[in-house]
Design a protein around this motif. Sequence first.
Motif, PDB file in Angstrom:
ATOM      1  N   ASP A   2      80.240   2.346  60.603  1.00 25.02           N
ATOM      2  CA  ASP A   2      81.548   1.925  61.104  1.00 25.02           C
ATOM      3  C   ASP A   2      81.881   2.505  62.468  1.00 25.02           C
ATOM      4  OD1 ASP A   2      82.023   0.321  58.965  1.00 25.02           O
ATOM      5  OD2 ASP A   2      83.004   1.897  57.795  1.00 25.02           O
ATOM      6  N   SER A  55      84.914 -15.172  47.244  1.00 24.99           N
ATOM      7  CA  SER A  55      85.261 -14.789  45.889  1.00 24.99           C
ATOM      8  C   SER A  55      86.002 -15.936  45.199  1.00 24.99           C
ATOM      9  CB  SER A  55      86.127 -13.529  45.935  1.00 24.99           C
ATOM     10  OG  SER A  55      86.389 -13.080  44.644  1.00 24.99           O
ATOM     11  N   GLN A  56      86.880 -16.598  45.938  1.00 29.55           N
ATOM     12  CA  GLN A  56      87.607 -17.769  45.447  1.00 29.55           C
ATOM     13  C   GLN A  56      87.510 -18.866  46.502  1.00 29.55           C
ATOM     14  OE1 GLN A  56      89.297 -17.582  42.494  1.00 29.55           O
ATOM     15  NE2 GLN A  56      88.999 -15.371  42.221  1.00 29.55           N
ATOM     16  N   ARG A 112      85.789 -10.837  56.906  1.00 29.79           N
ATOM     17  CA  ARG A 112      85.534 -10.137  55.645  1.00 29.79           C
ATOM     18  C   ARG A 112      85.865 -10.983  54.429  1.00 29.79           C
ATOM     19  NH1 ARG A 112      88.528  -4.543  55.962  1.00 29.79           N
ATOM     20  NH2 ARG A 112      87.335  -4.202  54.055  1.00 29.79           N
ATOM     21  N   ASP A 113      86.046 -12.290  54.636  1.00 28.14           N
ATOM     22  CA  ASP A 113      86.424 -13.130  53.488  1.00 28.14           C
ATOM     23  C   ASP A 113      85.252 -13.985  53.016  1.00 28.14           C
ATOM     24  OD1 ASP A 113      86.680 -14.536  55.975  1.00 28.14           O
ATOM     25  OD2 ASP A 113      87.637 -16.174  54.870  1.00 28.14           O
ATOM     26  N   PHE A 114      84.076 -13.466  53.145  1.00 22.46           N
ATOM     27  CA  PHE A 114      82.871 -14.217  52.799  1.00 22.46           C
ATOM     28  C   PHE A 114      81.872 -13.175  52.351  1.00 22.46           C
ATOM     29  CE2 PHE A 114      78.776 -16.103  53.937  1.00 22.46           C
ATOM     30  CZ  PHE A 114      78.926 -17.427  53.577  1.00 22.46           C
ATOM     31  N   SER A 115      81.033 -13.528  51.388  1.00 19.66           N
ATOM     32  CA  SER A 115      80.118 -12.501  50.941  1.00 19.66           C
ATOM     33  C   SER A 115      78.947 -13.084  50.172  1.00 19.66           C
ATOM     34  CB  SER A 115      80.950 -11.472  50.163  1.00 19.66           C
ATOM     35  OG  SER A 115      80.404 -11.115  48.968  1.00 19.66           O
ATOM     36  N   VAL A 116      78.012 -12.216  49.854  1.00 12.67           N
ATOM     37  CA  VAL A 116      76.866 -12.611  49.046  1.00 12.67           C
ATOM     38  C   VAL A 116      77.169 -12.185  47.627  1.00 12.67           C
ATOM     39  CG1 VAL A 116      74.385 -12.465  48.786  1.00 12.67           C
ATOM     40  CG2 VAL A 116      75.437 -12.009  51.003  1.00 12.67           C
ATOM     41  N   LEU A 117      77.176 -13.139  46.719  1.00 15.39           N
ATOM     42  CA  LEU A 117      77.516 -12.845  45.333  1.00 15.39           C
ATOM     43  C   LEU A 117      76.286 -13.052  44.468  1.00 15.39           C
ATOM     44  CD1 LEU A 117      80.667 -14.947  45.830  1.00 15.39           C
ATOM     45  CD2 LEU A 117      80.812 -12.533  45.259  1.00 15.39           C
ATOM     46  N   GLY A 118      76.213 -12.288  43.391  1.00 16.65           N
ATOM     47  CA  GLY A 118      75.093 -12.425  42.477  1.00 16.65           C
ATOM     48  C   GLY A 118      73.871 -11.665  42.950  1.00 16.65           C
ATOM     49  N   CYS A 119      72.754 -11.901  42.267  1.00 14.31           N
ATOM     50  CA  CYS A 119      71.546 -11.185  42.643  1.00 14.31           C
ATOM     51  C   CYS A 119      70.310 -11.988  42.235  1.00 14.31           C
ATOM     52  CB  CYS A 119      71.532  -9.806  41.998  1.00 14.31           C
ATOM     53  SG  CYS A 119      71.651  -9.829  40.226  1.00 14.31           S
TER      54      CYS A 119
END
Lengths: 901, 154
Positions: free
Chosen positions: A423, A184-185, A168-175
């Motif tokens: 879930d 996030s960091q 859960r420490d990775f994600s898609v940012l922006g659009c």
Amino acid sequence: MITIYVDNQAYQAKAGGNLLEAVLSLGLNLPYFCWHPAMGSVGACRQCAVTLYKDEQDTQGKIVMACMTPVKEGLRISLQDRQSRDFRARVIEWLMANHPHDCPVCDEGGECHLQDMTVMTAHDYRRYRFAKRTFANQDLGPFVNHELNRCIACYRCVRFYNDYAGARDFSVLGCHNTVYFGRSQSGPLESEFSGNLVEVCPTGVFTDKTLKEHYTRKWDLQTAPSICVHCGLGCNTIPGERYGTLRRVQARYHSQVNGYFLCDRGRYGYEFVNRPERPRTAMIRRDGQLAAASAEAALAAARELVGSARGLAGVGSPRASLESNFALRQLVGAENFYSGQAPWLDDCVREALRQLQIGPATPSLRQVEQCDAAVVLGEDVTNFAPMLDLAIRQAVRVEPMELARQLKIDLWLDGPVRELIQDRRGPLLIASPAATKLDEIARWTYRSGPAGVVRLALATARELDASLPVPDGLDEPTARLAKEVAAALAKAKSPLVVSGCGCGSVELIQAAGVLARALAKVNSAARLSLTVPDCNSLGLAMLGGKNFRQALEALRLGRADTAVVLESDLWDLAPTDAVESALAGKRLVVLDHLPGRTVQRADVLLPAGTFAEADGTLVNNEGRAQRFFQVFPPQGDIRQSWRWLGDLAGRNWPNLDAVLAELSSALPDLAPATGAAPQANFRIEGLKVARQSHRYSGRTAITADVTVHEPKPPDDPDTPLTFSMEGFDGIPPAALVPRFWSPGWNSQSALTRFQQEVNGPLRGGPAGVRLINPGSSGGTAVSAVSGESDQAGPQAGRLCYQKLLVVPAWHIYGSEAQSMQSPALAGRAPRPYLGLSPADAAQAGLQADQRITAQFDGQSLSLEARILPSLPRGLAVLGMLAGQPAVQLPAIIDPPPKGAP
Amino acid sequence: MLNETEKEEVARELERYPTRQAACIEALKIVQKRHGYVSDEHLAELAGLLGMTEDELDGVATFYSLIFRRPVGRHVILLCDSVSCYVMGYEDIYRHLRGGLGIEFGQTTADGRFTLLPAPCLGCCDRAPAMMIDDDLQLDLTGPKVDQILAQYQ
């Protein structure tokens, strides 16, 4: 099988899958990005467009995405028509709009799925004239390099990392057109499976950071099929070498074992092969000092020591091959052959072997993924057998996926299935001393020492089989939990019991067997999976040497005055005093590739080949014998251990097959191991399989600084592979696949060409062979184990606050000796520590990170105190870190006093 | 740090949804209402309240163009650059704003008064060109009218 028509030609295809899978399985070319065989279809990239026709008369057709179209009888499509070809060309053009022209400096170049697909669609001219969007990259830690400008937004990374591996420490940012795949960091990726991003990413966004340190193009790597040596699961790997050093490790697909993936220990643990500290020269002790000697002189000295010995003790190794261990056993005699597994773990491995022989059958990792209910007893699989964690993460989706079946949603439609499941998770129990990473997906967690977990297991078994006794000392909450778990297991279609050696408890392994058998009475599909510590723990146990305690005794009492130690550091096996007193005045012949205390103490040192310089067979935790092959010939004095030992024993084994033949006749139970891979005389079209690609560069120039005459390729009498670019480079038998490559498919995606069908076995027969048939041999089933029987005394649940029961805590980065020689991995290992419950820490007046000295039987350890809120009172965990003084676990110790500041 | 009122407001939102993370957009808006934008610190704190990781919440925050992850001026101008406004003179309005304020899209005036951002559509194509300042819709824009409007926002 059904018939489909592709460009008016009839093909046989499997019903039920999607069209992209069918087309790829037929060996046809169709470009794609977002689809991945393990992760299914989402229809996001629009690259696999084909034209679908209603019937033979339809000349218009309509564009559909192959990955989203179910295969049906009579389906009629075209890949070659103008309409779909134009569509695919447009798609790749817009995907490439922002992609940099940096292939020459990109690590992915030459094995890039995006390159291949671009060529396949014939997109060769960029019309986009504007500024490309650019990103700042992140430092994702020592394993994975980030270069996001190359991203084409296929979403495979996040679908693997978050959806498949559960991080859960990775994600898609922006659009819209500025989509950022990262964290996030900046910071190290936390998942144990982050390295798979390198292979999952179709281009050079995520690349292998350790490869970057000694970069080599895929076509310049010499590769061979290999088996991971960093835990007991036996994942299949492809290590690559250039100029005598190992450059990287990639996953080698095995339909039953590791599938498409590897854990980060397996991928990044390889650098011990390249370490300068590694023993590389043969040495003889002269005047108290180890001095370099020629291989022949060292061999003669060793022969002299062995020949003049009044008694021999041979210590085998759970990280050495079956052949090397067998060679040692032949040298010293079966009665003088001892296991090099730490005695307390050895007891567990032998019990695991016995349970596997009794049954029920043990599942492959692929079968684990398909179980719909699981109990994990005493194991932290994420750290002890990492890929089992990944398999269990898939298993908890099986029960809720029944919903999709009811709604007739194809299971390969990843989007709708995930949307439907949300879930929901199938039943999973994690019973372990301290919190584990899998707790987050568990329905029940149970915190206790081994004896408490044994009681829970037996109580659950009793719920399933009323003929079993109720375990002693069962408390009310445990009994309630047992009832609930038993009900869920009884309802499941394919329930699974997982346990193993991680807790160091023989009783726990027995109890897991009891539970699995009780379950098998209710449901014959029940399975028992047991973990083991090392890559050949089970193979060594099957060779049947004595326990290392007996080796120490034989040496101490003088029954043996010469020890031959194979790829083991004795100081890792028993407390320092015990080892030193046993070795005092004794003579030591050591074969190893790791530096260590035993190597320093050697009288004769014979430098051994690592897995990358040796051929042999390893037996994994399911009893599957798998062959690994030399990736490159050993340099200098280095030889494979079995060859050193064969020479020492005066056996003139001409090649590996001869060792296996002798093994088969001496130990018929192990004879099937011979069939793990084709023998040395195997040829395809009269050729050996080439370890070097046909594009391997510099063959004639590589030694031009020494001689302009091209040297003859080294001989390889042991295998059907050759250290040359000349040889067979098509699709060989599965056990001999040195790399995945096919014309037009330079990346790992070429794999679909090697599979019988997508996600199916590789072509050309099975790789590896199961050695254990449950029920065929071994002891009789124990139907009851007493929860109070272990010698440990005070247990969690039976609290005795004056003492602490210490059990092992394993670490994916830290517990395994070979991988700890890799700088990238060692940097992520914890410092030696003792984990305490908050109450015990408070009672002893200890704070987090405080230095303490813990007194174990015969060994005192300087550690840091760690406070683990999940630990029950009275229970402590010792971080198992390679190279720290050996202690026997579980152990009872006094609460540690604070050490000197 | 979130103050007590904000925490209460977030708690109230949490009650309205079956899962905690479902309240994340509202929670981000609550923070932005008081601070004008969502700082890294606030994001981390909210993630904790919502049972999400920072990465997950940041994925949501950065997806929505009206959740700001960097400080903005006292007033935020959203200038519509969609088709109808484009046809009706959006380019003149943008040139006018740039000239008057000395900033481009994505920038804030040195005195911290205005931030200028593009908006894909404000839903009033019949009154194009249009923009929105804070919560006020401004329609049928012309250069002189823009100057008058800006004067109202100090």
